[in-house]
Design a protein around this motif. Structure first.
Motif, PDB file in Angstrom:
ATOM      1  N   GLN A  49      43.872 -31.379  -7.653  1.00 52.43           N
ATOM      2  CA  GLN A  49      43.711 -32.756  -7.214  1.00 52.43           C
ATOM      3  C   GLN A  49      44.984 -33.323  -6.598  1.00 52.43           C
ATOM      4  N   CYS A  50      46.042 -32.561  -6.531  1.00 55.79           N
ATOM      5  CA  CYS A  50      47.308 -33.023  -5.976  1.00 55.79           C
ATOM      6  C   CYS A  50      47.726 -32.146  -4.808  1.00 55.79           C
ATOM      7  N   ASP A  51      48.295 -32.783  -3.800  1.00 57.69           N
ATOM      8  CA  ASP A  51      48.877 -32.053  -2.686  1.00 57.69           C
ATOM      9  C   ASP A  51      50.358 -31.868  -2.956  1.00 57.69           C
ATOM     10  N   VAL A  52      51.024 -31.171  -2.063  1.00 57.16           N
ATOM     11  CA  VAL A  52      52.453 -30.924  -2.209  1.00 57.16           C
ATOM     12  C   VAL A  52      53.208 -31.713  -1.142  1.00 57.16           C
ATOM     13  N   ALA A  53      54.315 -32.311  -1.526  1.00 60.27           N
ATOM     14  CA  ALA A  53      55.133 -33.096  -0.605  1.00 60.27           C
ATOM     15  C   ALA A  53      55.913 -32.174   0.330  1.00 60.27           C
ATOM     16  N   SER A  54      56.311 -32.717   1.447  1.00 60.30           N
ATOM     17  CA  SER A  54      57.127 -31.966   2.400  1.00 60.30           C
ATOM     18  C   SER A  54      58.521 -31.733   1.828  1.00 60.30           C
ATOM     19  N   GLU A  72      62.954 -29.047  -7.047  1.00 63.52           N
ATOM     20  CA  GLU A  72      62.517 -27.962  -6.178  1.00 63.52           C
ATOM     21  C   GLU A  72      61.174 -28.219  -5.513  1.00 63.52           C
ATOM     22  N   PHE A  73      60.330 -29.034  -6.110  1.00 65.70           N
ATOM     23  CA  PHE A  73      59.026 -29.322  -5.512  1.00 65.70           C
ATOM     24  C   PHE A  73      58.564 -30.699  -5.970  1.00 65.70           C
ATOM     25  N   ALA A  74      57.584 -31.237  -5.269  1.00 64.65           N
ATOM     26  CA  ALA A  74      56.991 -32.512  -5.668  1.00 64.65           C
ATOM     27  C   ALA A  74      55.503 -32.474  -5.337  1.00 64.65           C
ATOM     28  N   ASP A  75      54.695 -32.874  -6.308  1.00 61.82           N
ATOM     29  CA  ASP A  75      53.264 -33.039  -6.091  1.00 61.82           C
ATOM     30  C   ASP A  75      53.020 -34.481  -5.674  1.00 61.82           C
ATOM     31  N   ILE A  76      51.947 -34.712  -4.942  1.00 64.23           N
ATOM     32  CA  ILE A  76      51.633 -36.073  -4.502  1.00 64.23           C
ATOM     33  C   ILE A  76      50.160 -36.382  -4.687  1.00 64.23           C
ATOM     34  N   THR A  77      49.872 -37.652  -4.821  1.00 66.81           N
ATOM     35  CA  THR A  77      48.493 -38.140  -4.811  1.00 66.81           C
ATOM     36  C   THR A  77      48.496 -39.516  -4.166  1.00 66.81           C
ATOM     37  N   LYS A  78      47.451 -39.805  -3.430  1.00 69.37           N
ATOM     38  CA  LYS A  78      47.352 -41.074  -2.706  1.00 69.37           C
ATOM     39  C   LYS A  78      46.848 -42.157  -3.639  1.00 69.37           C
TER      40      LYS A  78
END
Length: 165
Positions: A49-54, A72-78
């Protein structure tokens, strides 16, 4: 019946019973239906349910927390007012006694854009604490973003699940 025949029959019977019993229960050694691992599985993992940030958004979080921590990474949700970003920050020095922390951030610009340049807001207390001692600390999030919102909790869950892999 000879002793040899009785022994063979007893062993064969015991082996048959053991085989039947283990066929019914994998004994915890295998999960016959792992969540999100079976093609076509109706059970989906939370991270789906989460995308990955640039990388630009991740770099902005990394800069906000300073050189003593890394991201190192970030998940995103609108969300309604923009996007929530969730990231794990870890001490840059392996001898640092501080724990890894899950931070929640927000932005009104698309964090999947390779040219992302903010704004970036600290939403949860871990994000606020991580930036408190930095010169370029992130601003406090506008009231439309809340650490208690459904989207903030979802992105936090995605980060925890991704970190566990």
């Amino acid at each position: 019946m000879s002793t040899r025949a009785k022994t063979a029959t007893a062993l064969l019977g015991a082996a048959t019973i053991a085989l039947l019993l283990t066929a019914c229960d994998p004994g915890g050694a295998q999960n016959p239906n792992p969540v999100g691992k079976v093609p076509g599985s109706e059970e989906k993992s939370q991270s789906s349910q989460c995308d990955v940030a640039s990388s630009a958004a991740v770099d902005m979080i990394d800069k906000a927390v300073g050189s003593h921590d890394t991201t190192e990474f970030a998940d995103i949700t609108k969300g309604d007012g923009g996007w929530y970003l969730g990231a794990t920050i870890v001490p840059a020095d392996s001898n640092d006694a501080n724990d890894d922390e899950v931070t929640v951030w927000a932005t009104t610009d698309d964090p999947t854009d390779d040219g992302f340049d903010g704004p970036l807001y600290a939403v949860n207390q871990a994000a606020k604490d991580a930036t408190a001692d930095e010169k370029t600390s992130a601003s406090t999030a506008p009231s439309s973003f809340s650490a208690d919102s459904k989207q903030a909790k979802q992105v936090e869950s995605c980060v925890v699940e991704a970190s566990d892999r």
